[in-house]
Design a protein around this motif. Structure first.
Motif, PDB file in Angstrom:
ATOM      1  N   ASP A   1       0.835  -1.194   0.000  1.00  0.00           N
ATOM      2  CA  ASP A   1       0.000   0.000   0.000  1.00  0.00           C
ATOM      3  C   ASP A   1       0.876   1.253   0.000  1.00  0.00           C
ATOM      4  N   ASP A   2       0.437   2.260  -0.736  1.00  0.00           N
ATOM      5  CA  ASP A   2       1.177   3.516  -0.845  1.00  0.00           C
ATOM      6  C   ASP A   2       1.349   4.230   0.488  1.00  0.00           C
ATOM      7  N   SER A   3       0.557   3.882   1.485  1.00  0.00           N
ATOM      8  CA  SER A   3       0.648   4.555   2.779  1.00  0.00           C
ATOM      9  C   SER A   3       1.849   4.090   3.613  1.00  0.00           C
ATOM     10  N   ILE A   4       2.561   3.051   3.175  1.00  0.00           N
ATOM     11  CA  ILE A   4       3.807   2.646   3.838  1.00  0.00           C
ATOM     12  C   ILE A   4       4.867   3.681   3.446  1.00  0.00           C
ATOM     13  N   ASP A   5       5.385   4.402   4.427  1.00  0.00           N
ATOM     14  CA  ASP A   5       6.310   5.507   4.185  1.00  0.00           C
ATOM     15  C   ASP A   5       7.761   5.030   4.262  1.00  0.00           C
ATOM     16  N   PRO A   6       8.479   4.989   3.133  1.00  0.00           N
ATOM     17  CA  PRO A   6       9.857   4.510   3.144  1.00  0.00           C
ATOM     18  C   PRO A   6      10.836   5.482   3.805  1.00  0.00           C
ATOM     19  N   ARG A   7      10.360   6.656   4.212  1.00  0.00           N
ATOM     20  CA  ARG A   7      11.252   7.633   4.848  1.00  0.00           C
ATOM     21  C   ARG A   7      11.318   7.461   6.362  1.00  0.00           C
TER      22      ARG A   7
ATOM     23  N   ALA B   1      11.249  -4.548  -3.424  1.00  0.00           N
ATOM     24  CA  ALA B   1      11.551  -3.853  -4.677  1.00  0.00           C
ATOM     25  C   ALA B   1      10.756  -4.408  -5.861  1.00  0.00           C
ATOM     26  N   LYS B   2      10.437  -5.689  -5.837  1.00  0.00           N
ATOM     27  CA  LYS B   2       9.693  -6.305  -6.945  1.00  0.00           C
ATOM     28  C   LYS B   2       8.177  -6.231  -6.749  1.00  0.00           C
ATOM     29  N   ALA B   3       7.752  -5.673  -5.628  1.00  0.00           N
ATOM     30  CA  ALA B   3       6.316  -5.628  -5.306  1.00  0.00           C
ATOM     31  C   ALA B   3       5.575  -4.618  -6.172  1.00  0.00           C
ATOM     32  N   TRP B   4       4.298  -4.929  -6.385  1.00  0.00           N
ATOM     33  CA  TRP B   4       3.413  -3.952  -6.996  1.00  0.00           C
ATOM     34  C   TRP B   4       3.107  -2.896  -5.955  1.00  0.00           C
ATOM     35  N   ARG B   5       2.658  -1.757  -6.393  1.00  0.00           N
ATOM     36  CA  ARG B   5       2.249  -0.660  -5.492  1.00  0.00           C
ATOM     37  C   ARG B   5       0.794  -0.339  -5.790  1.00  0.00           C
ATOM     38  N   GLY B   6       0.089   0.119  -4.769  1.00  0.00           N
ATOM     39  CA  GLY B   6      -1.302   0.501  -4.959  1.00  0.00           C
ATOM     40  C   GLY B   6      -1.833   1.203  -3.737  1.00  0.00           C
ATOM     41  N   HIS B   7      -3.055   1.660  -3.855  1.00  0.00           N
ATOM     42  CA  HIS B   7      -3.722   2.298  -2.719  1.00  0.00           C
ATOM     43  C   HIS B   7      -4.996   1.491  -2.461  1.00  0.00           C
ATOM     44  N   PHE B   8      -4.995   0.697  -1.391  1.00  0.00           N
ATOM     45  CA  PHE B   8      -6.107  -0.209  -1.130  1.00  0.00           C
ATOM     46  C   PHE B   8      -6.472  -0.276   0.350  1.00  0.00           C
ATOM     47  N   SER B   9      -6.090   0.764   1.114  1.00  0.00           N
ATOM     48  CA  SER B   9      -6.428   0.757   2.543  1.00  0.00           C
ATOM     49  C   SER B   9      -6.788   2.166   3.001  1.00  0.00           C
ATOM     50  N   THR B  10      -7.429   2.211   4.156  1.00  0.00           N
ATOM     51  CA  THR B  10      -7.717   3.487   4.819  1.00  0.00           C
ATOM     52  C   THR B  10      -7.365   3.365   6.284  1.00  0.00           C
ATOM     53  N   HIS B  11      -7.066   4.502   6.881  1.00  0.00           N
ATOM     54  CA  HIS B  11      -6.716   4.550   8.294  1.00  0.00           C
ATOM     55  C   HIS B  11      -7.935   4.176   9.125  1.00  0.00           C
ATOM     56  N   ASP B  12      -7.738   3.316  10.147  1.00  0.00           N
ATOM     57  CA  ASP B  12      -8.846   2.911  11.031  1.00  0.00           C
ATOM     58  C   ASP B  12      -9.375   4.090  11.813  1.00  0.00           C
TER      59      ASP B  12
END
Length: 155
Positions: free
Chosen positions: A112-118, A144-155
């Motif tokens: 999920d795009d919400s995982i912040d690599p910083r 690194a080989k994973a797909w990326r997407g936005h599929f979650s919301t904050h609880d």
């Protein structure tokens, strides 16, 4: 305190990390609380059944997976794997403590795009009493080989 052998072998070849023992917990949210880690920094794994095989979705512990959104992004029939299937895939892990690193278990991954690599990332190590901490860039390298997407919301 134990790191799943499959995960440990993979991590030792790829990244630098710390192992953090903690009181036993039964969910990623409880683990974050017990370790005083923000839920957004604890990556959790959700194992999915897809086209006769399996894959893994990775999202923050503080988020909820939207399966319908994920299905539309992947373009596949996707369902949640059951506990028996998960146990067969992750023989060296406790149910509910699956590490969010699918490649070492032969699974495709979508992060999920919400995982912040910083920021620092924490994850289950394969049991209910061990956490792994690593730099976000190292976590990104593992996926690194994973797909990326936005599929979650904050609880």
């Amino acid at each position: 305190m134990t790191v799943a052998p499959t995960l440990q072998k993979y991590l030792d070849q790829s990244v630098t990390y710390d192992v953090i023992p903690h009181a036993p917990t039964k969910s990623s949210t409880r683990t974050a609380e017990a370790c005083h880690v923000p839920g957004d920094a604890l990556a959790k794994a959700v194992v999915l059944r897809r086209d006769g095989g399996y894959m893994m979705a990775v999202l923050p512990a503080s988020h909820h997976l939207h399966l319908s959104t994920l299905k539309s992004q992947l373009g596949h029939k996707v369902d949640l794997a059951n506990e028996k299937e998960i146990a067969e895939l992750f023989v060296d892990c406790d149910i509910g403590a699956i590490p969010p690193v699918g490649e070492c278990y032969g699974l495709d991954v979508i992060v999920d795009d919400s995982i912040d690599p910083r920021r620092e990332i924490y994850m289950e190590a394969g049991d209910h009493a061990t956490l792994i901490r690593m730099d976000g860039e190292q976590f990104a390298r593992l996926n690194a080989k994973a797909w990326r997407g936005h599929f979650s919301t904050h609880d």
